[in-house]
Scaffold this motif. Structure first.
Motif, PDB file in Angstrom:
ATOM      1  N   GLU A  72      66.493 128.369  95.345  1.00 42.02           N
ATOM      2  CA  GLU A  72      65.135 127.857  95.559  1.00 42.02           C
ATOM      3  C   GLU A  72      65.124 126.330  95.629  1.00 42.02           C
ATOM      4  O   GLU A  72      64.378 125.741  96.419  1.00 42.02           O
ATOM      5  CB  GLU A  72      64.206 128.369  94.464  1.00 42.02           C
TER       6      GLU A  72
ATOM      7  N   GLU B  31      71.967 139.118 101.861  1.00 40.47           N
ATOM      8  CA  GLU B  31      70.597 139.548 101.588  1.00 40.47           C
ATOM      9  C   GLU B  31      69.941 138.698 100.507  1.00 40.47           C
ATOM     10  O   GLU B  31      68.718 138.509 100.505  1.00 40.47           O
ATOM     11  CB  GLU B  31      70.596 141.024 101.181  1.00 40.47           C
TER      12      GLU B  31
ATOM     13  N   TRP C 144      70.067 135.565 100.250  1.00 39.31           N
ATOM     14  CA  TRP C 144      69.563 134.348 100.888  1.00 39.31           C
ATOM     15  C   TRP C 144      68.524 134.639 101.973  1.00 39.31           C
ATOM     16  O   TRP C 144      68.039 133.709 102.631  1.00 39.31           O
ATOM     17  CB  TRP C 144      70.726 133.563 101.496  1.00 39.31           C
ATOM     18  N   ALA C 145      68.192 135.917 102.154  1.00 42.12           N
ATOM     19  CA  ALA C 145      67.346 136.298 103.293  1.00 42.12           C
ATOM     20  C   ALA C 145      65.969 135.647 103.272  1.00 42.12           C
ATOM     21  O   ALA C 145      65.370 135.406 104.321  1.00 42.12           O
ATOM     22  CB  ALA C 145      67.203 137.823 103.334  1.00 42.12           C
ATOM     23  N   ASP C 146      65.455 135.325 102.093  1.00 37.61           N
ATOM     24  CA  ASP C 146      64.101 134.768 102.015  1.00 37.61           C
ATOM     25  C   ASP C 146      64.058 133.274 102.315  1.00 37.61           C
ATOM     26  O   ASP C 146      62.966 132.705 102.462  1.00 37.61           O
ATOM     27  CB  ASP C 146      63.481 135.043 100.648  1.00 37.61           C
ATOM     28  N   VAL C 147      65.221 132.615 102.423  1.00 37.81           N
ATOM     29  CA  VAL C 147      65.212 131.175 102.707  1.00 37.81           C
ATOM     30  C   VAL C 147      66.018 130.805 103.950  1.00 37.81           C
ATOM     31  O   VAL C 147      65.952 129.662 104.415  1.00 37.81           O
ATOM     32  CB  VAL C 147      65.741 130.366 101.493  1.00 37.81           C
TER      33      VAL C 147
ATOM     34  N   THR D 289      65.370 131.409 110.670  1.00 36.26           N
ATOM     35  CA  THR D 289      65.274 132.577 111.534  1.00 36.26           C
ATOM     36  C   THR D 289      66.482 132.670 112.466  1.00 36.26           C
ATOM     37  O   THR D 289      66.827 131.700 113.155  1.00 36.26           O
ATOM     38  CB  THR D 289      63.993 132.512 112.380  1.00 36.26           C
TER      39      THR D 289
END
Length: 832
Positions: free
Chosen positions: A343, A366, A368-371, A374
């Motif tokens: 974060e 997975e 790190w998928a939220d940061v 694209t």
């Protein structure tokens, strides 16, 4: 009037001169940026031309960004001018080939990407191609021992040789998914043999569940070669076979075969590279590697001459390496979590700079998928597009590279923060087997450190480049701070790590903002930092000789001896390597290979050697005759004293190393579907850390029980691990297993010993048909998480007093880890 210059300036030309430095000057069509060679290029080219140009095998070690592509092209052009032709330049992939072609165009050297072209075969152009063009079962340079080909190969360069070796291993490995008919045939053929190694693993393979790995015992593999060939040969035209089968079919008996519930793999420890005549018959073979690499694998896999490999050509100093500040926030701030680091990077660093994260697996990607930006989770399919996007950006991107520790260059602003997250995964089932068999050995540690260092090099391209490197993840930190780890870094990286440790002392225990503050000095080109970084590398030089791993050399010699039916020579080579080892695990692992060689001479003696091997390393191939079980002795055991002795010996009295080690172990003590090996090993290790005596009978081949703890005077815990189970209840089958383990214990120990079976399972509720032993207890994910917290707290309590048994006992008692109360405090009864 036009002037006539014909005949003037007669002398060597770009098509005749063989001295590569003079050749560079003679090239008439160089781009303006190529007016002179760098010092390191001149040093390497001069050493090669004056001393080594006539040798068949030569290793060139240069740092990334040191100009090694130009060096390789000039060497090949020199060979062509000498009459050693045709010449080829091989790279790991098409992306790197395009860079070589661009470099050649800037030099004015003609290239082609097609070996059928007249320009290549005549020596007018250098072939530039991915390594799989040379190493595949339909190779245009010929396939088969003694095979002839119309397309020859006189000299070649293999650039980024270690990345190419990984591709070569894949090309020489046959992997079949469970759905393939070949898998089914082999599983049926070797079912009883797999059961002789591990009943649990064999059942999982039969049922297609779990994540276990089982090796076919070598004696069964060798004896059943006719049946193996009959099972697999009809599939030669299948897509899984067409590029691999022609490479392995002649030496299939020297392979090892491994099953998981998902696939079967047939692979080699030493590649039969002689089956490729283009490779084998080339007069000049030049391997270009990074300065960090252990080149012994060139001997074991490519059959390179060990003496030549031991004398690599290098620059005189390491000053051509870019700057790196290498920090480990979780070592500086032990309570820091992976989530907090992720974060912070996403919030405070990614908006201003490009960040590249290397992870060992898609599973970790997975996290790190939220940061991740694209489309920037990069695997083989989208790697080139992602790298191009990074190179075109000045900041604001976060990319995740999945298990890509080599073969990618991210210069300058493409990557200003490189994060290496977690211990690199091994590539093959053979590597997984060896890593498990040699767990915690220096040999395994050396491989892990080399891969970590390879990853750390992705962010610097030249001596003017700079990159911050952040290392994270409990497993990686455990490897990094293991005893002896620092000895496996290259001299230049070791110097940079030592400098970074000096920086670390100034930012320790101040959180992530202090880490960023240190990195900011590198990014802002703080004069003090820049001077320190450059001065650190000035005295670093590379040794004239490197040590070739005697095991790698012995494995190659044994392979070649067995090819000509000289098993006696194979035995002698492997025994010599085994005799030079002190680690019992490694000795046992090598004796397993000795036994496989001797099987061709004397099957009875082979089994005797295998019994000797398993006494040293219980995880190697199980012999045909049953292995006698060895009791875990607990009479007179003192848990606190034993914990103190183990922790002091394991961590050398260093409390910080204890914390790193414990965090690494606890990171594996988690419930993951269809995976249990890491969990079981973690449970075994935890037992030792808290003063119990641990054993893995199922791994030892003496029982189906996963883990046994001796927790006190004549008192034991039986720990069947079902952490990968998905059922909402404890099944009848699992309860029957627990009952079988309890009966086994009664047979092996007399009535004066007592044992409590504790099944580890997501649920404490029994299936309605289940009938467990009356005293069975359960640990669900809740109890396991509590155990993790208690073990971590125990480690913090004793880290500064490892040699004090009284402190150990106090900490064990305070955290409910004493053996006499362990069952009451850490398990629960089952429910119906």
């Amino acid at each position: 009037m036009a002037l006539n210059y014909t005949g003037m300036g007669a002398g060597p030309s770009a098509n005749t001169v063989t001295d590569p430095q003079k050749l560079f000057q003679a090239l008439p069509n160089k781009a303006k940026a190529y007016s002179y060679l760098r010092d390191v290029q001149g040093e390497v080219l001069g050493a090669w031309h004056l001393q080594r140009a006539q040798q068949r095998d030569v290793v060139i070690k240069m740092n990334t960004g040191g100009g090694k592509t130009t060096v390789g092209l000039l060497m090949l052009k020199s060979c062509l001018n000498e009459g050693v032709r045709p010449a080829a330049y091989f790279c790991p992939d098409k992306y790197l080939c395009s860079q070589v072609i661009r470099e050649a165009a800037n030099l004015g050297i003609q290239t082609t990407d097609d070996p059928r072209k007249t320009e290549y075969q005549s020596g007018a152009a250098i072939l530039v191609a991915p390594i799989h063009v040379l190493i595949n079962g339909k190779c245009r340079f010929g396939v088969g021992y003694g095979a002839q080909s119309e397309i020859r190969l006189g000299a070649f360069v293999i650039d980024d040789a270690h990345a190419c070796l990984g591709i070569a291993e894949d090309q020489f490995s046959l992997t079949l998914p469970r759905a393939h008919d070949g898998y089914k045939k082999l599983q049926a053929l070797f079912d009883e043999d797999l059961r002789s190694q591990t009943m649990t693993g064999a059942v999982e393979i039969e049922q297609g569940t779990g994540g276990g790995l089982v090796q076919v015992p070598f004696y069964a593999w060798i004896e059943k070669q006719p049946q193996v060939l009959r099972a697999l040969s009809p599939h030669a035209a299948d897509s899984e076979f067409e590029y691999t089968w022609p490479l392995i079919k002649e030496d299939l008996g020297q392979c090892r075969c491994f099953f998981t519930p998902q696939k079967v793999e047939i692979s080699y420890r030493s590649l039969p590279i002689g089956v490729l005549p283009g490779f084998e018959m080339a007069a000049r073979r030049i391997y270009m590697t990074a300065t960090l690499a252990d080149d012994s694998i060139l001997v074991s896999h490519f059959g390179a001459d060990a003496e030549s490999v031991s004398r690599p050509i290098t620059p005189r100093s390491a000053s051509d390496l870019g700057e790196r500040m290498i920090l480990v926030p979780q070592q500086l701030n032990p309570g820091l979590t992976d989530v907090e680091i992720k974060e912070y990077i996403a919030t405070h660093i990614k908006p201003h700079r490009n960040v590249v994260v290397i992870v060992p697996s898609e599973k970790r990607a997975e996290f790190w998928a939220d940061v991740v930006s694209t489309g920037m989770t990069l695997t083989a399919g989208n790697l080139q597009a992602g790298v191009d996007r990074l190179r075109a950006s000045k900041g604001g991107l976060l990319a995740v590279l999945v298990n890509k520790y080599d073969g990618v260059d991210l210069p300058e602003d493409a990557c200003r923060l490189l994060v290496v997250d977690g211990v690199p995964d091994v590539r093959s089932l053979l590597d997984r087997y060896d890593q498990s068999t040699l767990r915690h050995s220096d040999r395994t540690l050396a491989g892990q450190i080399q891969r970590i260092e390879q990853g750390m090099g992705r962010g610097i391209r030249s001596n003017d480049d700079y990159c911050a490197v952040l290392l994270m993840g409990a497993g990686l930190i455990r490897a990094l701070y293991a005893t002896g780890a620092e000895a496996h870094f290259s001299p230049a990286t070791a110097a940079q790590v030592a400098l970074s440790l000096q920086v670390s002392t100034q930012v320790a225990n101040r959180g992530l903002p202090a880490v960023q503050e240190a990195f900011q000095d590198l990014w802002a080109r703080d004069p003090g930092w820049v001077a320190a970084a450059r001065n650190t590398l000035i005295p670093v030089t590379y040794p004239d000789r490197t040590t070739i791993d005697p095991i790698a050399a012995a494995q190659r010699a044994a392979f070649e001896a067995l090819r000509i039916n000289r098993a006696d020579q194979a035995e002698a080579a492997l025994r010599a390597a085994e005799g030079g080892q002190t680690d019992r695990k490694v000795k046992g692992w090598l004796l397993d290979q000795v036994a496989a060689a001797v099987h061709h001479l004397d099957k009875v003696r082979s089994q005797q050697i295998l019994h000797s091997a398993i006494e040293k390393n219980s995880l190697v191939t199980k012999p045909i005759a049953a292995i006698a079980y060895r009791r875990v002795e607990t009479v007179g055991m003192n848990q606190a004293t034993q914990a103190s002795q183990f922790l002091t010996e394991t961590y050398g009295g260093d409390g910080n190393k204890l914390l790193m080690g414990i965090n690494g172990i606890l990171s594996d003590l988690v419930f993951i579907r269809d995976e249990s090996e890491e969990f079981e090993q973690a449970l075994y290790d935890i037992g030792l850390h808290i003063g119990f005596r641990s054993q893995r009978p199922e791994k030892d081949g003496t029982s189906n029980l996963d883990v046994l703890w001796g927790i006190g005077n004549a008192t034991y815990l039986l720990l069947p691990c079902k952490s990968g189970a998905v059922s909402g209840t404890i099944s009848k089958h699992y309860c029957d297993e627990v009952g079988g383990s309890a009966n086994w214990f009664t047979e092996e120990y007399d009535h004066t010993f007592s044992a409590t079976p504790v099944i580890i399972h997501p649920s404490a509720t029994l299936d309605r048909l289940a009938t467990p032993p009356a005293n069975m207890r359960v640990m669900t994910a809740v109890q396991v998480e509590t155990l993790r917290d208690r073990v971590r707290a125990f480690a913090h309590s004793v880290k500064d007093r490892l040699n004090e048994p009284a402190q150990m006992r106090w900490a064990l008692n305070a955290n409910n880890l004493l053996g006499e109360h362990f069952v009451q405090n850490n398990t629960i009864p089952f429910r119906r």
